[in-house]
Design a protein around this motif. Structure first.
Motif, mmCIF file in Angstrom:
data_model
loop_
_atom_site.group_PDB
_atom_site.id
_atom_site.type_symbol
_atom_site.label_atom_id
_atom_site.label_comp_id
_atom_site.label_asym_id
_atom_site.label_seq_id
_atom_site.Cartn_x
_atom_site.Cartn_y
_atom_site.Cartn_z
ATOM 1 N N PRO A 81 76.724 -51.785 23.207
ATOM 2 C CA PRO A 81 75.675 -50.867 24.259
ATOM 3 C C PRO A 81 74.107 -50.357 23.878
ATOM 4 O O PRO A 81 73.370 -51.017 24.455
ATOM 5 N N ILE A 82 74.292 -50.033 22.621
ATOM 6 C CA ILE A 82 72.387 -49.381 22.092
ATOM 7 C C ILE A 82 71.867 -51.018 21.798
ATOM 8 O O ILE A 82 70.692 -51.140 22.177
ATOM 9 N N VAL A 83 72.586 -51.452 20.986
ATOM 10 C CA VAL A 83 71.950 -52.856 20.418
ATOM 11 C C VAL A 83 71.502 -53.811 21.777
ATOM 12 O O VAL A 83 70.809 -54.637 22.108
ATOM 13 N N GLY A 84 72.693 -54.169 22.503
ATOM 14 C CA GLY A 84 72.362 -54.481 23.709
ATOM 15 C C GLY A 84 71.285 -54.369 24.813
ATOM 16 O O GLY A 84 69.945 -54.987 25.148
ATOM 17 N N CYS A 85 71.183 -52.980 25.068
ATOM 18 C CA CYS A 85 69.642 -52.782 25.671
ATOM 19 C C CYS A 85 68.460 -52.760 24.964
ATOM 20 O O CYS A 85 67.605 -53.604 25.130
ATOM 21 N N LEU A 86 68.926 -52.362 23.831
ATOM 22 C CA LEU A 86 67.374 -52.345 22.817
ATOM 23 C C LEU A 86 66.898 -54.524 22.661
ATOM 24 O O LEU A 86 65.983 -54.884 22.800
ATOM 25 N N PHE A 87 67.868 -55.059 23.293
ATOM 26 C CA PHE A 87 67.564 -56.073 22.782
ATOM 27 C C PHE A 87 67.048 -56.596 24.563
ATOM 28 O O PHE A 87 66.145 -57.407 24.195
ATOM 29 N N ASP B 168 63.463 -55.845 24.043
ATOM 30 C CA ASP B 168 62.794 -56.636 22.950
ATOM 31 C C ASP B 168 61.882 -58.167 24.177
ATOM 32 O O ASP B 168 61.011 -58.642 23.658
ATOM 33 N N VAL B 169 63.425 -58.466 25.035
ATOM 34 C CA VAL B 169 63.216 -59.694 25.981
ATOM 35 C C VAL B 169 61.414 -58.916 26.792
ATOM 36 O O VAL B 169 60.849 -59.664 26.763
ATOM 37 N N ALA B 170 61.774 -57.653 27.195
ATOM 38 C CA ALA B 170 61.131 -57.355 28.057
ATOM 39 C C ALA B 170 59.435 -56.877 27.148
ATOM 40 O O ALA B 170 58.120 -57.794 27.944
ATOM 41 N N LEU B 171 59.218 -56.919 26.562
ATOM 42 C CA LEU B 171 58.398 -56.626 25.048
ATOM 43 C C LEU B 171 57.759 -57.981 24.927
ATOM 44 O O LEU B 171 56.521 -57.627 24.847
ATOM 45 N N GLY B 172 58.465 -58.768 25.295
ATOM 46 C CA GLY B 172 57.883 -60.280 24.926
ATOM 47 C C GLY B 172 57.233 -60.377 26.123
ATOM 48 O O GLY B 172 56.603 -61.258 26.369
ATOM 49 N N ILE B 173 57.717 -60.087 27.353
ATOM 50 C CA ILE B 173 57.424 -61.000 28.013
ATOM 51 C C ILE B 173 56.483 -60.030 28.746
ATOM 52 O O ILE B 173 55.105 -60.663 28.683
ATOM 53 N N ILE B 174 56.024 -59.123 28.339
ATOM 54 C CA ILE B 174 55.210 -58.001 28.583
ATOM 55 C C ILE B 174 53.291 -59.031 27.745
ATOM 56 O O ILE B 174 52.585 -58.806 27.835
ATOM 57 N N VAL C 194 52.708 -51.269 18.542
ATOM 58 C CA VAL C 194 52.397 -50.249 19.077
ATOM 59 C C VAL C 194 53.166 -49.680 19.607
ATOM 60 O O VAL C 194 53.504 -48.360 19.637
ATOM 61 N N VAL C 195 53.507 -50.033 20.890
ATOM 62 C CA VAL C 195 54.179 -49.268 22.094
ATOM 63 C C VAL C 195 55.921 -49.760 21.858
ATOM 64 O O VAL C 195 56.408 -48.555 22.630
ATOM 65 N N GLY C 196 56.094 -50.924 21.083
ATOM 66 C CA GLY C 196 57.377 -51.301 21.457
ATOM 67 C C GLY C 196 58.441 -50.474 20.595
ATOM 68 O O GLY C 196 59.126 -49.692 20.935
ATOM 69 N N LEU C 197 58.208 -49.816 18.917
ATOM 70 C CA LEU C 197 58.416 -48.712 18.827
ATOM 71 C C LEU C 197 59.087 -47.672 19.141
ATOM 72 O O LEU C 197 60.382 -47.346 19.536
ATOM 73 N N PRO C 198 57.963 -46.885 19.236
ATOM 74 C CA PRO C 198 58.836 -45.648 19.951
ATOM 75 C C PRO C 198 59.504 -45.727 21.249
ATOM 76 O O PRO C 198 60.733 -44.665 21.624
#
Length: 260
Positions: free
Chosen positions: A188-194, A197-203, A214-218
Protein backbone atom coordinates in the motif's frame (compact mmCIF):
# COMPACT_ATOMS: atom_id res chain seq x y z
CA UNK A 1 17.08 -34.28 46.52
CA UNK A 2 18.11 -37.83 45.62
CA UNK A 3 14.55 -38.96 46.28
CA UNK A 4 13.18 -36.36 43.87
CA UNK A 5 15.71 -36.82 41.06
CA UNK A 6 16.92 -40.22 39.98
CA UNK A 7 20.61 -39.89 39.18
CA UNK A 8 20.17 -42.15 36.16
CA UNK A 9 17.98 -39.50 34.54
CA UNK A 10 20.42 -36.61 35.01
CA UNK A 11 21.77 -37.00 31.43
CA UNK A 12 18.20 -36.71 30.18
CA UNK A 13 17.79 -33.54 32.25
CA UNK A 14 20.89 -32.11 30.57
CA UNK A 15 19.50 -32.98 27.14
CA UNK A 16 16.26 -31.13 27.92
CA UNK A 17 18.24 -28.17 29.20
CA UNK A 18 20.29 -28.11 25.99
CA UNK A 19 17.22 -28.07 23.72
CA UNK A 20 15.45 -25.36 25.72
CA UNK A 21 18.56 -23.17 25.96
CA UNK A 22 19.29 -23.49 22.23
CA UNK A 23 15.63 -22.74 21.52
CA UNK A 24 15.89 -19.43 23.39
CA UNK A 25 19.10 -18.49 21.54
CA UNK A 26 17.23 -17.81 18.27
CA UNK A 27 13.60 -17.43 19.37
CA UNK A 28 12.06 -13.95 18.97
CA UNK A 29 11.68 -11.89 22.17
CA UNK A 30 13.60 -14.36 24.37
CA UNK A 31 16.84 -14.15 22.38
CA UNK A 32 17.22 -10.37 22.38
CA UNK A 33 20.23 -8.64 23.88
CA UNK A 34 18.21 -6.49 26.25
CA UNK A 35 17.19 -9.67 28.10
CA UNK A 36 20.05 -10.43 30.52
CA UNK A 37 21.88 -13.70 29.92
CA UNK A 38 21.40 -14.67 33.57
CA UNK A 39 17.63 -14.44 33.10
CA UNK A 40 17.78 -16.54 29.92
CA UNK A 41 19.76 -19.30 31.60
CA UNK A 42 17.63 -19.14 34.75
CA UNK A 43 14.37 -19.26 32.82
CA UNK A 44 15.70 -22.14 30.69
CA UNK A 45 16.63 -24.06 33.83
CA UNK A 46 13.22 -23.38 35.42
CA UNK A 47 11.40 -24.51 32.26
CA UNK A 48 13.63 -27.59 32.03
CA UNK A 49 12.79 -28.42 35.65
CA UNK A 50 9.05 -28.32 34.83
CA UNK A 51 9.47 -30.40 31.68
CA UNK A 52 11.56 -32.93 33.58
CA UNK A 53 8.47 -33.92 35.57
CA UNK A 54 6.07 -33.54 32.61
CA UNK A 55 7.45 -35.52 29.68
CA UNK A 56 8.45 -39.18 29.55
CA UNK A 57 12.14 -39.41 30.40
CA UNK A 58 14.03 -42.22 28.61
CA UNK A 59 17.13 -43.83 30.05
CA UNK A 60 20.18 -42.05 28.63
CA UNK A 61 23.66 -43.34 29.39
CA UNK A 62 26.81 -41.24 29.62
CA UNK A 63 28.62 -42.75 26.64
CA UNK A 64 29.56 -41.68 23.13
CA UNK A 65 25.88 -41.65 22.14
CA UNK A 66 25.21 -38.95 24.73
CA UNK A 67 27.47 -36.50 22.88
CA UNK A 68 25.60 -37.13 19.63
CA UNK A 69 22.33 -36.48 21.44
CA UNK A 70 23.70 -33.19 22.84
CA UNK A 71 24.55 -31.99 19.31
CA UNK A 72 21.16 -33.12 18.02
CA UNK A 73 19.28 -31.33 20.81
CA UNK A 74 21.20 -28.12 20.14
CA UNK A 75 20.41 -28.31 16.41
CA UNK A 76 16.71 -28.92 17.09
CA UNK A 77 16.44 -25.93 19.40
CA UNK A 78 18.38 -23.61 17.09
CA UNK A 79 16.46 -24.54 13.94
CA UNK A 80 12.98 -24.33 15.47
CA UNK A 81 13.76 -20.94 17.00
CA UNK A 82 15.33 -19.74 13.76
CA UNK A 83 12.27 -20.61 11.65
CA UNK A 84 10.16 -18.48 14.01
CA UNK A 85 12.64 -15.60 13.76
CA UNK A 86 12.71 -15.96 9.97
CA UNK A 87 8.95 -15.49 9.72
CA UNK A 88 8.72 -12.49 12.04
CA UNK A 89 11.64 -10.78 10.28
CA UNK A 90 9.23 -10.14 7.39
CA UNK A 91 8.24 -6.99 9.31
CA UNK A 92 11.72 -5.52 8.96
CA UNK A 93 11.92 -6.53 5.30
CA UNK A 94 8.65 -4.70 4.66
CA UNK A 95 10.02 -1.69 6.54
CA UNK A 96 13.09 -1.77 4.31
CA UNK A 97 10.90 -1.58 1.21
CA UNK A 98 8.96 1.34 2.66
CA UNK A 99 12.04 3.23 3.83
CA UNK A 100 13.67 2.90 0.43
CA UNK A 101 10.70 4.55 -1.26
CA UNK A 102 10.28 7.18 1.43
CA UNK A 103 13.92 8.25 1.33
CA UNK A 104 14.59 6.98 4.86
CA UNK A 105 16.96 4.23 3.73
CA UNK A 106 19.94 6.35 4.75
CA UNK A 107 18.54 6.81 8.28
CA UNK A 108 19.00 3.28 9.64
CA UNK A 109 18.93 2.87 13.40
CA UNK A 110 20.62 0.37 15.68
CA UNK A 111 18.19 -2.25 16.87
CA UNK A 112 18.82 -2.58 20.64
CA UNK A 113 17.35 -6.08 20.58
CA UNK A 114 19.74 -7.58 18.03
CA UNK A 115 22.53 -4.98 17.82
CA UNK A 116 22.18 -4.78 14.01
CA UNK A 117 21.12 -1.89 11.80
CA UNK A 118 17.46 -1.86 10.85
CA UNK A 119 15.26 0.48 8.78
CA UNK A 120 13.49 3.29 10.60
CA UNK A 121 9.89 2.42 9.69
CA UNK A 122 10.73 -1.28 9.89
CA UNK A 123 11.90 -0.85 13.48
CA UNK A 124 8.68 0.98 14.36
CA UNK A 125 6.50 -1.72 12.82
CA UNK A 126 8.64 -4.45 14.37
CA UNK A 127 8.27 -2.94 17.85
CA UNK A 128 4.51 -2.71 17.37
CA UNK A 129 4.46 -6.35 16.24
CA UNK A 130 6.34 -7.53 19.32
CA UNK A 131 3.98 -5.59 21.60
CA UNK A 132 1.01 -7.12 19.78
CA UNK A 133 2.59 -10.58 20.18
CA UNK A 134 2.93 -10.06 23.92
CA UNK A 135 -0.59 -8.63 24.20
CA UNK A 136 -2.20 -11.74 22.67
CA UNK A 137 0.05 -14.09 24.71
CA UNK A 138 1.83 -15.31 21.60
CA UNK A 139 5.00 -15.86 23.62
CA UNK A 140 3.14 -18.55 25.57
CA UNK A 141 2.48 -20.38 22.31
CA UNK A 142 6.17 -20.12 21.43
CA UNK A 143 7.11 -21.71 24.75
CA UNK A 144 4.47 -24.37 24.15
CA UNK A 145 6.41 -25.29 21.02
CA UNK A 146 9.22 -26.60 23.22
CA UNK A 147 6.83 -28.99 24.97
CA UNK A 148 5.29 -30.09 21.67
CA UNK A 149 8.72 -30.78 20.16
CA UNK A 150 9.17 -33.88 22.34
CA UNK A 151 6.03 -35.43 20.89
CA UNK A 152 7.42 -35.40 17.34
CA UNK A 153 11.20 -35.34 17.97
CA UNK A 154 11.96 -37.95 20.65
CA UNK A 155 14.87 -37.34 22.96
CA UNK A 156 16.47 -40.66 22.04
CA UNK A 157 16.51 -39.83 18.30
CA UNK A 158 20.17 -39.72 17.32
CA UNK A 159 20.12 -37.48 14.24
CA UNK A 160 18.34 -34.70 12.40
CA UNK A 161 17.39 -35.75 8.83
CA UNK A 162 19.13 -32.93 6.98
CA UNK A 163 19.34 -35.17 3.91
CA UNK A 164 15.54 -35.18 3.68
CA UNK A 165 14.72 -33.06 0.60
CA UNK A 166 11.27 -32.27 1.99
CA UNK A 167 12.82 -30.41 4.93
CA UNK A 168 15.05 -28.29 2.71
CA UNK A 169 12.15 -27.55 0.38
CA UNK A 170 9.99 -26.54 3.34
CA UNK A 171 12.62 -24.10 4.63
CA UNK A 172 12.90 -22.54 1.17
CA UNK A 173 9.11 -22.28 0.85
CA UNK A 174 8.93 -20.63 4.27
CA UNK A 175 11.62 -18.17 3.20
CA UNK A 176 9.56 -17.41 0.09
CA UNK A 177 6.40 -16.89 2.16
CA UNK A 178 8.27 -14.43 4.36
CA UNK A 179 9.04 -12.22 1.36
CA UNK A 180 5.47 -12.52 0.07
CA UNK A 181 4.08 -11.33 3.41
CA UNK A 182 6.64 -8.51 3.52
CA UNK A 183 5.55 -7.42 0.05
CA UNK A 184 1.87 -7.52 1.08
CA UNK A 185 2.64 -5.32 4.07
CA UNK A 186 4.62 -2.80 2.05
CA UNK A 187 2.55 -2.66 -1.15
CA UNK A 188 0.00 0.00 0.00
CA UNK A 189 2.72 2.50 0.91
CA UNK A 190 5.11 1.54 -1.90
CA UNK A 191 2.30 1.66 -4.48
CA UNK A 192 1.17 5.12 -3.37
CA UNK A 193 4.73 6.40 -3.42
CA UNK A 194 5.16 5.03 -6.93
CA UNK A 195 2.13 7.07 -8.02
CA UNK A 196 3.66 10.12 -6.30
CA UNK A 197 6.88 9.57 -8.28
CA UNK A 198 4.87 9.36 -11.51
CA UNK A 199 3.03 12.58 -10.64
CA UNK A 200 6.30 14.35 -9.82
CA UNK A 201 7.77 13.19 -13.11
CA UNK A 202 4.80 14.63 -15.03
CA UNK A 203 5.10 17.91 -13.09
CA UNK A 204 8.82 18.07 -13.83
CA UNK A 205 8.11 17.80 -17.56
CA UNK A 206 5.23 20.26 -17.60
CA UNK A 207 6.65 22.81 -15.11
CA UNK A 208 10.45 22.82 -15.55
CA UNK A 209 10.82 25.82 -13.22
CA UNK A 210 9.68 23.72 -10.23
CA UNK A 211 12.46 21.88 -8.42
CA UNK A 212 10.84 18.48 -7.84
CA UNK A 213 13.80 17.26 -5.79
CA UNK A 214 13.06 19.88 -3.14
CA UNK A 215 9.30 19.32 -3.20
CA UNK A 216 9.33 15.56 -3.73
CA UNK A 217 10.99 14.36 -0.52
CA UNK A 218 8.69 16.08 2.02
CA UNK A 219 5.69 15.24 -0.16
CA UNK A 220 6.57 11.55 -0.21
CA UNK A 221 7.10 11.55 3.56
CA UNK A 222 3.71 13.21 4.11
CA UNK A 223 1.93 10.77 1.80
CA UNK A 224 3.69 7.83 3.46
CA UNK A 225 2.56 8.76 6.95
CA UNK A 226 -1.01 9.30 5.77
CA UNK A 227 -1.12 5.92 4.02
CA UNK A 228 0.48 4.16 7.02
CA UNK A 229 -2.21 5.66 9.27
CA UNK A 230 -5.01 4.58 6.91
CA UNK A 231 -3.66 1.06 6.26
CA UNK A 232 -2.80 0.25 9.87
CA UNK A 233 -5.90 -1.91 10.24
CA UNK A 234 -4.83 -4.07 7.31
CA UNK A 235 -1.34 -4.27 8.82
CA UNK A 236 -2.83 -5.71 12.03
CA UNK A 237 -4.60 -8.41 10.00
CA UNK A 238 -1.36 -9.30 8.24
CA UNK A 239 0.45 -9.51 11.57
CA UNK A 240 -2.22 -11.94 12.78
CA UNK A 241 -1.62 -14.10 9.69
CA UNK A 242 2.10 -13.82 10.33
CA UNK A 243 1.72 -15.25 13.83
CA UNK A 244 -0.35 -18.16 12.53
CA UNK A 245 2.24 -18.87 9.84
CA UNK A 246 5.02 -18.73 12.42
CA UNK A 247 3.36 -21.32 14.68
CA UNK A 248 2.42 -23.58 11.76
CA UNK A 249 5.96 -23.36 10.37
CA UNK A 250 7.45 -24.34 13.72
CA UNK A 251 5.12 -27.33 14.03
CA UNK A 252 5.68 -28.49 10.44
CA UNK A 253 9.46 -28.19 10.69
CA UNK A 254 9.48 -30.20 13.92
CA UNK A 255 7.40 -32.91 12.24
CA UNK A 256 9.89 -33.08 9.35
CA UNK A 257 12.83 -33.19 11.75
CA UNK A 258 11.14 -36.01 13.63
CA UNK A 259 10.71 -38.01 10.43
CA UNK A 260 6.93 -37.69 10.37
Amino acid sequence: MLDIINLSTVPAFLLIFMRVTAFFVTLPIFSYRNVPSQHKVGFSFFLTWIMYFTIDIPVVLLNETFYLLIIKEALVGLMVGFIAYLIISAIQVAGGFIDFQMGFAIANVIDPQTGAQSPLIGQYLYTFTLLFLLAVNGHHLLIDGVFYSYEVIPMEQLYVPFSNPDMMDYVLQTFNKMFVIAFQMAIPIVGCLFLVDVALGIIARTVPQLNVFVVGLPLKILVSFIVIFISFGMFTMLVHQLFELMLVSMRSLMQLMGGA
